[in-house]
Design a protein around this motif. Structure first.
Motif, mmCIF file in Angstrom:
data_model
loop_
_atom_site.group_PDB
_atom_site.id
_atom_site.type_symbol
_atom_site.label_atom_id
_atom_site.label_comp_id
_atom_site.label_asym_id
_atom_site.label_seq_id
_atom_site.Cartn_x
_atom_site.Cartn_y
_atom_site.Cartn_z
ATOM 1 N N ARG A 1 30.754 17.261 31.767
ATOM 2 C CA ARG A 1 30.295 18.132 32.856
ATOM 3 C C ARG A 1 28.783 18.276 32.847
ATOM 4 O O ARG A 1 28.140 18.302 33.901
ATOM 5 N N ALA A 2 28.193 18.344 31.656
ATOM 6 C CA ALA A 2 26.732 18.420 31.566
ATOM 7 C C ALA A 2 26.098 17.127 32.053
ATOM 8 O O ALA A 2 25.047 17.145 32.716
ATOM 9 N N ALA A 3 26.711 15.996 31.723
ATOM 10 C CA ALA A 3 26.180 14.714 32.191
ATOM 11 C C ALA A 3 26.218 14.635 33.709
ATOM 12 O O ALA A 3 25.256 14.194 34.353
ATOM 13 N N ARG A 4 27.301 15.089 34.294
ATOM 14 C CA ARG A 4 27.394 15.066 35.750
ATOM 15 C C ARG A 4 26.389 16.016 36.382
ATOM 16 O O ARG A 4 25.837 15.736 37.451
ATOM 17 N N ALA A 5 26.131 17.134 35.714
ATOM 18 C CA ALA A 5 25.162 18.095 36.248
ATOM 19 C C ALA A 5 23.739 17.565 36.187
ATOM 20 O O ALA A 5 22.910 17.888 37.047
ATOM 21 N N THR A 6 23.437 16.767 35.179
ATOM 22 C CA THR A 6 22.078 16.251 35.000
ATOM 23 C C THR A 6 21.886 14.859 35.598
ATOM 24 O O THR A 6 20.744 14.435 35.819
ATOM 25 N N GLY A 7 22.984 14.147 35.781
ATOM 26 C CA GLY A 7 22.885 12.758 36.222
ATOM 27 C C GLY A 7 22.583 11.788 35.093
ATOM 28 O O GLY A 7 22.354 10.601 35.339
ATOM 29 N N LEU A 8 22.592 12.264 33.852
ATOM 30 C CA LEU A 8 22.311 11.405 32.706
ATOM 31 C C LEU A 8 23.586 10.730 32.215
ATOM 32 O O LEU A 8 24.673 11.319 32.268
ATOM 33 N N TRP B 1 39.884 21.886 20.423
ATOM 34 C CA TRP B 1 38.462 22.236 20.511
ATOM 35 C C TRP B 1 37.605 20.985 20.693
ATOM 36 O O TRP B 1 36.589 21.021 21.394
ATOM 37 N N GLN B 2 38.019 19.880 20.090
ATOM 38 C CA GLN B 2 37.278 18.628 20.213
ATOM 39 C C GLN B 2 37.359 18.105 21.654
ATOM 40 O O GLN B 2 36.356 17.653 22.225
ATOM 41 N N ARG B 3 38.555 18.185 22.210
ATOM 42 C CA ARG B 3 38.733 17.718 23.581
ATOM 43 C C ARG B 3 37.957 18.590 24.568
ATOM 44 O O ARG B 3 37.370 18.074 25.533
ATOM 45 N N GLU B 4 37.943 19.890 24.336
ATOM 46 C CA GLU B 4 37.189 20.781 25.226
ATOM 47 C C GLU B 4 35.692 20.531 25.096
ATOM 48 O O GLU B 4 34.964 20.528 26.101
ATOM 49 N N GLU C 1 19.894 22.522 29.913
ATOM 50 C CA GLU C 1 18.557 23.035 29.617
ATOM 51 C C GLU C 1 17.781 22.078 28.709
ATOM 52 O O GLU C 1 16.625 21.727 28.992
ATOM 53 N N LEU C 2 18.401 21.634 27.627
ATOM 54 C CA LEU C 2 17.724 20.751 26.684
ATOM 55 C C LEU C 2 17.490 19.361 27.284
ATOM 56 O O LEU C 2 16.492 18.709 26.979
ATOM 57 N N ALA C 3 18.399 18.929 28.127
ATOM 58 C CA ALA C 3 18.280 17.604 28.735
ATOM 59 C C ALA C 3 17.144 17.513 29.740
ATOM 60 O O ALA C 3 16.805 16.405 30.188
ATOM 61 N N ALA C 4 16.542 18.620 30.082
ATOM 62 C CA ALA C 4 15.423 18.603 31.036
ATOM 63 C C ALA C 4 14.159 18.013 30.423
ATOM 64 O O ALA C 4 13.212 17.688 31.145
ATOM 65 N N ASP D 1 32.747 15.072 15.056
ATOM 66 C CA ASP D 1 33.041 15.312 13.643
ATOM 67 C C ASP D 1 32.500 16.649 13.136
ATOM 68 O O ASP D 1 32.880 17.095 12.048
ATOM 69 N N TYR D 2 31.599 17.283 13.902
ATOM 70 C CA TYR D 2 30.962 18.519 13.442
ATOM 71 C C TYR D 2 31.801 19.710 13.904
ATOM 72 O O TYR D 2 31.659 20.197 15.014
ATOM 73 N N GLU D 3 32.655 20.178 12.994
ATOM 74 C CA GLU D 3 33.599 21.241 13.340
ATOM 75 C C GLU D 3 32.948 22.614 13.281
ATOM 76 O O GLU D 3 33.112 23.432 14.189
ATOM 77 N N ASP D 4 32.222 22.894 12.207
ATOM 78 C CA ASP D 4 31.633 24.220 12.011
ATOM 79 C C ASP D 4 30.158 24.182 12.358
ATOM 80 O O ASP D 4 29.279 24.141 11.490
ATOM 81 N N THR D 5 29.869 24.184 13.648
ATOM 82 C CA THR D 5 28.491 24.134 14.113
ATOM 83 C C THR D 5 28.377 24.878 15.428
ATOM 84 O O THR D 5 29.397 25.272 16.023
ATOM 85 N N GLU D 6 27.179 25.067 15.891
ATOM 86 C CA GLU D 6 26.949 25.736 17.169
ATOM 87 C C GLU D 6 27.635 24.961 18.293
ATOM 88 O O GLU D 6 27.408 23.776 18.467
ATOM 89 N N GLU D 7 28.473 25.649 19.036
ATOM 90 C CA GLU D 7 29.217 24.986 20.105
ATOM 91 C C GLU D 7 28.350 24.879 21.358
ATOM 92 O O GLU D 7 27.750 25.851 21.794
ATOM 93 N N PRO D 8 28.251 23.687 21.942
ATOM 94 C CA PRO D 8 27.422 23.545 23.129
ATOM 95 C C PRO D 8 28.100 24.108 24.364
ATOM 96 O O PRO D 8 29.332 24.141 24.457
ATOM 97 N N THR D 9 27.302 24.537 25.302
ATOM 98 C CA THR D 9 27.784 24.901 26.631
ATOM 99 C C THR D 9 27.147 23.941 27.631
ATOM 100 O O THR D 9 26.133 23.295 27.328
ATOM 101 N N VAL D 10 27.714 23.866 28.802
ATOM 102 C CA VAL D 10 27.118 23.028 29.843
ATOM 103 C C VAL D 10 25.685 23.467 30.100
ATOM 104 O O VAL D 10 24.765 22.647 30.187
#
Length: 258
Positions: A115-122, A105-108, A79-82, A65-74
């Motif tokens: 992809r981040a979940a798969r990278a971290t295993g979380l 943009w929502q789907r991406e 990094e934060l999930a560590a 729902d957060y359209e105008d916010t900082e877009e996350p990257t993998v």
């Protein structure tokens, strides 16, 4: 004991009264809560609560729902999930109810979280509203089953629940299941396997009956469990034990929830 698998106690209406909320949790045998991230600018407040209180865990993610916010990257999510108190990626997913127009943009963004979940295993915390077909399609395309997760605040059909369970996702019920008109949802809560179930508040929203319309908070998750026990004709302790064990298993906290 009970666990609130999804709350937003970092939101101002709850964070300002955190000591009272924790006391109410203890009084209602709610032993732990997962404080769920909705965007990156507010994430420091989420992780601060998890660092301060042993019974609070955190996730990291950006709500659809957060359209105008900082877009996350993998890379940023990884990094934060560590952080040792981060146990999930999300809240992520798709919401076609509140927003209109081109929502690619929502789907991406959703794909980035998987992809981040798969990278971290979380595991993933997935929100879907008026978008179940695309949600399940992207989960399959991106290999979400590899890490599993939870379909939070579930309000979809039995077919959607079955498809999510087949991809190693649990189904989490909020106070909505206690609402009189939630007939279809009650049937899902009555029939899915106990080992596929979590309970949550999504507080400060969606307070269960008999508190509907009031500010929700983690202690009220007990009322969700009570209603599900009634629907299934089971002792309350059975629901408490199953959902607590499911939470520990999904978020890799077995032996640590004391």
């Amino acid at each position: 004991m009970f666990i609130d698998s999804h709350c937003h106690i970092d939101f101002p209406e709850l964070a300002q009264d955190i000591d009272r909320l924790r006391s109410a949790m203890r009084d209602n045998q709610v032993s732990h809560a997962l404080c769920v991230s909705v965007n990156l600018p507010q994430w420091p407040g989420v992780i601060a609560l998890a660092e301060r209180f042993p019974e609070i865990y955190a996730s990291v993610g950006v709500h659809p729902d957060y359209e105008d916010t900082e877009e996350p990257t993998v890379e940023r999510l990884v990094e934060l999930a560590a952080h040792p108190k981060v146990i999930a990626i999300g809240e992520t997913g798709l919401d076609y109810y509140r927003l209109e127009g081109d929502l690619e943009w929502q789907r991406e963004r959703f794909r980035v979280h998987i992809r981040a979940a798969r990278a971290t295993g979380l595991p993933l915390i997935i929100h879907t509203r008026s978008a179940s077909e695309d949600t399940l399609r992207i989960m399959e395309e991106e290999g979400a089953a590899e890490v599993g997760g939870v379909m939070h605040c579930f309000t979809e059909t039995q077919q959607v629940a079955d498809a999510a369970i087949a991809m190693n996702f649990l189904i989490s019920f909020s106070g909505i299941v206690t609402f009189k008109n939630a007939v279809q949802l009650k049937e899902v809560a009555r029939t899915i396997p106990l080992e596929s179930m979590l309970i949550e508040t999504d507080s400060p929203y969606l307070a269960p009956v008999p508190f509907r319309g009031k500010t929700n908070h983690p202690a009220l998750v007990r009322h969700v469990a009570e209603h599900i026990a009634e629907l299934r004709g089971l002792p309350l302790a059975t629901i408490a034990e199953a959902t607590t064990a499911n939470f520990a298993r999904l978020f890799k906290l077995e032996g640590r929830l004391t």
